[in-house]
Design a protein around this motif. Sequence first.
Motif, PDB file in Angstrom:
ATOM      1  N   ARG A  57       0.817  -1.220   0.000  1.00 51.99           N
ATOM      2  CA  ARG A  57       0.000   0.000   0.000  1.00 51.99           C
ATOM      3  C   ARG A  57       0.851   1.271   0.000  1.00 51.99           C
ATOM      4  O   ARG A  57       0.550   2.225  -0.710  1.00 51.99           O
ATOM      5  CB  ARG A  57      -0.934  -0.022   1.207  1.00 51.99           C
ATOM      6  CG  ARG A  57      -1.881   1.155   1.262  1.00 51.99           C
ATOM      7  CD  ARG A  57      -2.858   1.019   2.427  1.00 51.99           C
ATOM      8  NE  ARG A  57      -3.851   2.045   2.383  1.00 51.99           N
ATOM      9  CZ  ARG A  57      -4.973   1.980   1.693  1.00 51.99           C
ATOM     10  NH1 ARG A  57      -5.216   0.927   0.959  1.00 51.99           N
ATOM     11  NH2 ARG A  57      -5.840   2.969   1.713  1.00 51.99           N
ATOM     12  N   GLU A  58       1.905   1.289   0.766  1.00 49.08           N
ATOM     13  CA  GLU A  58       2.714   2.488   0.916  1.00 49.08           C
ATOM     14  C   GLU A  58       3.496   2.828  -0.353  1.00 49.08           C
ATOM     15  O   GLU A  58       3.750   3.984  -0.650  1.00 49.08           O
ATOM     16  CB  GLU A  58       3.700   2.329   2.085  1.00 49.08           C
ATOM     17  CG  GLU A  58       3.025   2.160   3.425  1.00 49.08           C
ATOM     18  CD  GLU A  58       2.453   0.754   3.636  1.00 49.08           C
ATOM     19  OE1 GLU A  58       2.940  -0.204   2.988  1.00 49.08           O
ATOM     20  OE2 GLU A  58       1.503   0.626   4.415  1.00 49.08           O
ATOM     21  N   ASN A  59       3.912   1.816  -1.111  1.00 50.57           N
ATOM     22  CA  ASN A  59       4.716   2.023  -2.319  1.00 50.57           C
ATOM     23  C   ASN A  59       4.353   0.921  -3.317  1.00 50.57           C
ATOM     24  O   ASN A  59       5.071  -0.052  -3.464  1.00 50.57           O
ATOM     25  CB  ASN A  59       6.203   1.974  -1.953  1.00 50.57           C
ATOM     26  CG  ASN A  59       7.083   2.270  -3.146  1.00 50.57           C
ATOM     27  OD1 ASN A  59       6.628   2.736  -4.179  1.00 50.57           O
ATOM     28  ND2 ASN A  59       8.357   1.987  -2.996  1.00 50.57           N
ATOM     29  N   GLY A 177      -0.108   5.276  -3.422  1.00 47.72           N
ATOM     30  CA  GLY A 177       0.886   5.949  -2.597  1.00 47.72           C
ATOM     31  C   GLY A 177       1.732   6.941  -3.391  1.00 47.72           C
ATOM     32  O   GLY A 177       1.853   6.859  -4.598  1.00 47.72           O
ATOM     33  N   ARG A 178       2.330   7.880  -2.694  1.00 49.02           N
ATOM     34  CA  ARG A 178       3.118   8.940  -3.341  1.00 49.02           C
ATOM     35  C   ARG A 178       4.290   8.423  -4.128  1.00 49.02           C
ATOM     36  O   ARG A 178       4.692   8.998  -5.109  1.00 49.02           O
ATOM     37  CB  ARG A 178       3.644   9.906  -2.281  1.00 49.02           C
ATOM     38  CG  ARG A 178       2.566  10.671  -1.618  1.00 49.02           C
ATOM     39  CD  ARG A 178       3.178  11.604  -0.629  1.00 49.02           C
ATOM     40  NE  ARG A 178       2.118  12.190   0.193  1.00 49.02           N
ATOM     41  CZ  ARG A 178       2.356  12.912   1.242  1.00 49.02           C
ATOM     42  NH1 ARG A 178       3.587  13.132   1.624  1.00 49.02           N
ATOM     43  NH2 ARG A 178       1.365  13.403   1.926  1.00 49.02           N
TER      44      ARG A 178
END
Length: 180
Positions: A57-59, A177-178
């Motif tokens: 999820r984060e990357n 994610g960013r």
Amino acid sequence: MQKQLNGQVLMAVLLATLTLVCPAVVRAQGYVMFNAGHGGGSHAWSGGVESGKFFPRENPRFLLGGAFSATGNGYTSEKTTYFQSDICNEQELDVAAGLRLVKGLYLVGTGGMSARAERDYMIANGKKILLAELPGTLYGSGSGGFRFVYKRFIAGVGYNSRRGVGFGFGFTFSRLGRAR
């Protein structure tokens, strides 16, 4: 009824096992994409849906999903003065897996099975007489393509062995994610 229940139980066990083995998949960000294709082994227009998740999820570097498609119409494969063979609609189930190449671009491959039925007719006095309805022929299927993700939108293009050249559009359930 029993086969349907067995399939549902198997799916629940598979999902529970996946949750325990790889919790990052369950926490992933999902997507849905509607697609169409023409050509390939089915020789007709087809439509379908693909759904899956980006993870972690984060990357999000990977995607994993599944797809279903069906051809719109069958076609006549052979026709002689006394014989005709109709190819019926075709359904396909695939598993999709992808790897991020650069920000917002994923290389995706699928593999699965496709099934279609055939009907053989004898033609007498201009009328069709059904000779046989084959229960279904199974074909292996595979594809390669790309998925483009921008904010909450997803688009895809590729080639499938049964569906030919395909394209699709859809959306993600949340912004990725960013560090895409």
